[in-house]
Design an enzyme around this catalytic site. Structure first.
Site, PDB file in Angstrom:
ATOM      1  CB  THR A   1     -13.248  -7.826  -4.883  1.00 19.60           C
ATOM      2  OG1 THR A   1     -13.196  -7.537  -3.435  1.00 19.60           O
ATOM      3  CG2 THR A   1     -12.988  -9.391  -5.361  1.00 19.60           C
ATOM      4  CD  GLU A   2     -13.530  -5.008  -1.512  1.00 16.83           C
ATOM      5  OE1 GLU A   2     -12.037  -5.354  -1.617  1.00 16.83           O
ATOM      6  OE2 GLU A   2     -14.346  -5.773  -1.134  1.00 16.83           O
TER       7      GLU A   2
ATOM      8  CD  GLU B   1       2.883 -12.428  16.355  1.00 17.50           C
ATOM      9  OE1 GLU B   1       2.759 -11.568  16.625  1.00 17.50           O
ATOM     10  OE2 GLU B   1       2.332 -13.385  16.806  1.00 17.50           O
TER      11      GLU B   1
ATOM     12  NE  ARG C   1      -1.396   6.494   1.306  1.00 12.25           N
ATOM     13  CZ  ARG C   1      -1.404   5.535   2.254  1.00 12.25           C
ATOM     14  NH1 ARG C   1      -1.140   5.803   3.541  1.00 12.25           N
ATOM     15  NH2 ARG C   1      -1.703   4.540   1.918  1.00 12.25           N
ATOM     16  CD1 TRP C   2       7.404   6.617  -3.142  1.00 11.27           C
ATOM     17  CD2 TRP C   2       6.757   6.754  -5.181  1.00 11.27           C
ATOM     18  NE1 TRP C   2       8.507   7.062  -3.688  1.00 11.27           N
ATOM     19  CE2 TRP C   2       8.132   7.124  -5.305  1.00 11.27           C
ATOM     20  CE3 TRP C   2       5.989   7.096  -6.547  1.00 11.27           C
ATOM     21  CZ2 TRP C   2       8.809   7.071  -6.276  1.00 11.27           C
ATOM     22  CZ3 TRP C   2       6.802   7.048  -7.583  1.00 11.27           C
ATOM     23  CH2 TRP C   2       8.210   7.244  -7.536  1.00 11.27           C
TER      24      TRP C   2
ATOM     25  NE  ARG D   1      -8.101   0.971   5.382  1.00 12.73           N
ATOM     26  CZ  ARG D   1      -7.710   2.046   5.476  1.00 12.73           C
ATOM     27  NH1 ARG D   1      -8.031   2.671   6.747  1.00 12.73           N
ATOM     28  NH2 ARG D   1      -7.190   2.952   4.521  1.00 12.73           N
TER      29      ARG D   1
ATOM     30  CG  LEU E   1       8.347 -17.865  -3.068  1.00 11.99           C
ATOM     31  CD1 LEU E   1       8.139 -17.838  -1.698  1.00 11.99           C
ATOM     32  CD2 LEU E   1       9.090 -16.808  -3.601  1.00 11.99           C
TER      33      LEU E   1
ATOM     34  CG  HIS F   1      -0.535   2.003  -9.195  1.00 14.45           C
ATOM     35  ND1 HIS F   1      -0.689   1.547  -7.911  1.00 14.45           N
ATOM     36  CD2 HIS F   1      -1.625   2.668  -9.515  1.00 14.45           C
ATOM     37  CE1 HIS F   1      -1.744   1.910  -7.588  1.00 14.45           C
ATOM     38  NE2 HIS F   1      -2.473   2.732  -8.381  1.00 14.45           N
TER      39      HIS F   1
ATOM     40  CG  ASP G   1      -2.096   0.723   1.147  1.00 13.65           C
ATOM     41  OD1 ASP G   1      -2.246   1.350  -0.097  1.00 13.65           O
ATOM     42  OD2 ASP G   1      -2.697   1.155   2.026  1.00 13.65           O
ATOM     43  N   GLY G   2       0.347   2.331  -0.545  1.00  9.39           N
ATOM     44  CA  GLY G   2       0.885   3.675  -0.574  1.00  9.39           C
ATOM     45  C   GLY G   2       1.502   4.138  -2.024  1.00  9.39           C
ATOM     46  CG  ASN G   3       1.699   1.621  -5.402  1.00  5.67           C
ATOM     47  OD1 ASN G   3       2.806   1.440  -4.541  1.00  5.67           O
ATOM     48  ND2 ASN G   3       1.392   0.574  -6.036  1.00  5.67           N
TER      49      ASN G   3
HETATM   50  C1  IPE Z   1      -5.623  -2.827  -0.329  1.00  5.14           C
HETATM   51  O1  IPE Z   1      -5.304  -1.428  -0.589  1.00  5.14           O
HETATM   52  C2  IPE Z   1      -5.292  -3.508  -1.554  1.00  5.14           C
HETATM   53  C3  IPE Z   1      -4.150  -3.826  -2.346  1.00  5.14           C
HETATM   54  C4  IPE Z   1      -3.095  -3.325  -1.759  1.00  5.14           C
HETATM   55  C5  IPE Z   1      -4.178  -4.333  -3.581  1.00  5.14           C
HETATM   56  P1  IPE Z   1      -6.318  -0.119  -0.761  1.00  5.14           P
HETATM   57  O2  IPE Z   1      -5.281   0.860  -0.595  1.00  5.14           O
HETATM   58  O3  IPE Z   1      -7.210  -0.334  -1.751  1.00  5.14           O
HETATM   59  O4  IPE Z   1      -7.199  -0.455   0.550  1.00  5.14           O
HETATM   60  P2  IPE Z   1      -7.949   0.562   1.251  1.00  5.14           P
HETATM   61  O5  IPE Z   1      -8.905   1.520   0.349  1.00  5.14           O
HETATM   62  O6  IPE Z   1      -7.001   1.745   2.202  1.00  5.14           O
HETATM   63  O7  IPE Z   1      -8.912  -0.154   2.445  1.00  5.14           O
HETATM   64  C1  IPE Z   2      -1.675   0.094  -3.490  1.00  7.26           C
HETATM   65  O1  IPE Z   2      -1.499   1.473  -3.629  1.00  7.26           O
HETATM   66  C2  IPE Z   2      -1.890  -0.439  -4.606  1.00  7.26           C
HETATM   67  C3  IPE Z   2      -3.238  -1.013  -4.987  1.00  7.26           C
HETATM   68  C4  IPE Z   2      -4.197  -0.710  -4.409  1.00  7.26           C
HETATM   69  C5  IPE Z   2      -3.316  -1.444  -6.460  1.00  7.26           C
HETATM   70  P1  IPE Z   2      -2.477   2.614  -3.433  1.00  7.26           P
HETATM   71  O2  IPE Z   2      -2.842   3.085  -4.850  1.00  7.26           O
HETATM   72  O3  IPE Z   2      -3.636   2.172  -2.689  1.00  7.26           O
HETATM   73  O4  IPE Z   2      -1.785   3.790  -2.535  1.00  7.26           O
HETATM   74  P2  IPE Z   2      -2.537   4.912  -1.665  1.00  7.26           P
HETATM   75  O5  IPE Z   2      -3.048   4.105  -0.564  1.00  7.26           O
HETATM   76  O6  IPE Z   2      -3.421   5.805  -2.562  1.00  7.26           O
HETATM   77  O7  IPE Z   2      -1.427   5.882  -1.298  1.00  7.26           O
HETATM   78 MG    MG Z   3      -4.342   2.410  -0.491  1.00  6.89          MG
END
Ligand code: IPE
Ligand code: IPE
Ligand code: MG
Length: 255
Positions: free
Chosen positions: A79-80, A220, A37-38, A207, A144, A50, A33-35
């Site tokens: 899925t979301e 963990e 915001r990066w 979460r 793996l 991404h 997560d965080g692409n």
């Molecule tokens: C969870 O991240 C899904 C993936 C990393 C692929 P999201 O960024 O979509 O989740 P929420 O919206 O913060 O719950």
């Molecule tokens: C996670 O990065 C990658 C995917 C959900 C595919 P996000 O795109 O959710 O990055 P943030 O949460 O917006 O920073």
């Molecule tokens: Mg995210």
């Protein structure tokens, strides 16, 4: 080299940094997560964020394999995530194709077994075929377990398991009283793999976002604050070190 030899070698090389390889997790799951915001931080497009994330992905898969960890599950598309802007969904779909085109030879050579977690039937044809082909090509490998979650949702996975079990009961192959925790496990995408020991979510979010609810029952959790494109092998080693220090009691007492 087999898993034991790799572990022994790794133990010699990393004795101080990480410690006891016996305390390595067997199964690591990562919510990458965080692409977004990066990308914002660097004033770049979300798709560029991404793309940068896939660079991290390569490094982390390679390191996991070098350590001799048995299974790695990566949350790539939920899925979301279909609810994101169409351009972003298209960019993520393109990245799936690019990732497999550039990585499949090396992964196969390294004896990695690829498994897609999620419903492939709802994906565009090219993506579906690429994923099916990656699974087929590596199905006979013994290294793996690399699980990539694409169009994955844990609730959907559990509903699918319930449907399959109900069908077995209807067909007379299974009695309701025979349904156990193992029966459920056997109907998840991860059937036959160890449950998750270590769950990592980058970017500081706390979460699960519908990721591997059943498999994470006794995992963990580690939540490094760093955004996924900035996540490094060193940061990963710190997560493993943190895991090693955790007391896992499974509801019992240690002494
Ligand atoms: C969870 O991240 C899904 C993936 C990393 C692929 P999201 O960024 O979509 O989740 P929420 O919206 O913060 O719950
Ligand atoms: C996670 O990065 C990658 C995917 C959900 C595919 P996000 O795109 O959710 O990055 P943030 O949460 O917006 O920073
Ligand atoms: Mg995210």
């Amino acid at each position: 080299m087999n898993v034991k030899q790799v572990r022994d070698l790794w133990k010699l090389k990393n004795a101080e940094k990480i410690g006891d390889p016996a305390k390595l997790p067997r199964h690591v799951a990562i919510i990458m997560d965080g692409n977004g915001r990066w990308a914002r931080q660097h004033k770049l497009s979300v798709s560029r964020g991404h793309r940068q994330g896939t660079e991290t992905l390569r490094e982390i898969i390679r390191h996991t394999d070098d350590l001799g960890i048995e299974a790695l599950s990566l949350y790539a598309f939920s899925t979301e995530n279909w609810s994101r802007p169409p351009e972003e969904v298209a960019a993520l779909m393109q990245l799936i194709l690019d990732f497999f085109a550039s990585e499949i030879d090396e992964l196969d050579e390294k004896n990695v077994r690829i498994l897609i977690l999620g419903d492939k039937s709802a994906l565009p044809e090219k993506q579906r075929e690429t994923l099916i082909e990656a699974e087929r090509r590596t199905a006979g490998n013994t290294g793996l377990h690399l699980n990539i979650a694409v169009n994955y949702g844990s609730r959907a996975e559990l509903a699918k398991a319930a449907r399959e079990i109900a069908e077995e009961v209807l067909a007379g192959r299974l009695k309701p009283e025979e349904i156990s925790e193992e029966t459920v496990s056997e109907h998840l995408y991860t059937a036959g793999q160890p449950e998750v020991d270590l769950m990592i979510r980058t970017s500081g979010e706390l979460r699960l976002s519908n990721f591997m609810l059943y498999q994470n029952a006794y995992a963990e959790f580690v939540f490094p604050k760093v955004l996924w494109p900035d996540f490094t092998v060193e940061e990963y080693d710190r997560c493993l070190k943190e895991f090693e220090g955790r007391g896992r009691r499974y509801g019992g007492r240690t002494e």
